[in-house]
Design an enzyme around this catalytic site. Sequence first.
Site, PDB file in Angstrom:
ATOM      1  N   THR A 191       0.816  -1.212   0.000  1.00  0.00           N
ATOM      2  CA  THR A 191       0.000   0.000   0.000  1.00  0.00           C
ATOM      3  C   THR A 191       0.848   1.259   0.000  1.00  0.00           C
ATOM      4  O   THR A 191       0.531   2.239  -0.688  1.00  0.00           O
ATOM      5  CB  THR A 191      -0.939   0.001   1.221  1.00  0.00           C
ATOM      6  OG1 THR A 191      -1.695  -1.209   1.235  1.00  0.00           O
ATOM      7  CG2 THR A 191      -1.879   1.183   1.181  1.00  0.00           C
ATOM      8  N   GLY A 218       3.916  -5.824   3.700  1.00  0.00           N
ATOM      9  CA  GLY A 218       4.772  -6.371   4.749  1.00  0.00           C
ATOM     10  C   GLY A 218       4.319  -7.730   5.253  1.00  0.00           C
ATOM     11  O   GLY A 218       5.103  -8.695   5.277  1.00  0.00           O
ATOM     12  N   ASP A 223       8.736  -7.153   3.209  1.00  0.00           N
ATOM     13  CA  ASP A 223       9.968  -6.838   3.954  1.00  0.00           C
ATOM     14  C   ASP A 223      11.069  -7.834   3.604  1.00  0.00           C
ATOM     15  O   ASP A 223      12.239  -7.463   3.451  1.00  0.00           O
ATOM     16  CB  ASP A 223       9.704  -6.863   5.459  1.00  0.00           C
ATOM     17  CG  ASP A 223       8.707  -5.803   5.895  1.00  0.00           C
ATOM     18  OD1 ASP A 223       8.756  -4.684   5.354  1.00  0.00           O
ATOM     19  OD2 ASP A 223       7.881  -6.098   6.769  1.00  0.00           O
TER      20      ASP A 223
END
Length: 293
Positions: A191, A218, A223
Amino acid sequence: MRMGLAANTLHHDHDDAALFRLLHASGQGIRELDISLHAVGRTYDAILRVGLLADYPGLLRYPYGHEGGLMKLVAEVVGMPGPGRVLDGVIYLINPVNPSSTFPEAVALKRQCVIHHKPFISTVASARDWIEAERIHAGLNPDPGADDLHALEAQTIALIAHDAMKPQMMAYATDHFDVLSRFAHRVGTGTTGQQLNELAWSRGWPQDKNWVERYQSGPMGGDAQIADLVLERRCQRAIFFEDPHVARQHEADIQLLERAVTTVTDEAVCMTSPRVATRWAVAVQRRAAHRAG
């Protein structure tokens, strides 16, 4: 200016260890800025052993880590009554495979820096970068030895923000759009990446071209994807606005990215506070203007 200083054993157990590479590269800047280094026991001992910062009055010794040295740094990041008992930030060179980096005092040290908007500096590159930024803010001439850190046109930057911090990331990107646009590439998670692209398009960026290359969100592994870029030396800088006040379901993924940064300590810079990132961006603009002038 008062900074906590600690380094895991890996980073001071031989003459070319990370701590000493940092002090060789930035020792003059430390002296120019008159930075007090509040060094935990073994880190202090190692600096004396190799003869760096000889006779520098700003090098102060704290207890060993197992005697509460790191705990004292945490308390002084928060701020303690009494003269000289407030730290402006911390340089903590982390060995990502040393379990001490997950001890409560180490985790709290990073968290309190984020909460109090102070720099938490965990790599050699981040420390060099921060010292050069502070030199620029102090009105000193740019250090040619830091030119590699400011070659933004050859670098990739990751822009990541937790949900509660996305408004701050959008505000940051709006205020420093020109600096961020200097990078060769920008990457981001889910996002945040989409919102940044929409911002860039509203600023005149070509509609058929992404300003930020988007990876997964994430929680879905973004990540980890960006951590892989860091480890492959394909991402040199991360601005990661963390929300320290909420439990995070994907904590392990967040730690993965942070540990990837510390694995390539000489090459990766990470900033986790809007205030710190803003101060850096202003320094980048001033340094570039000085070079151009």
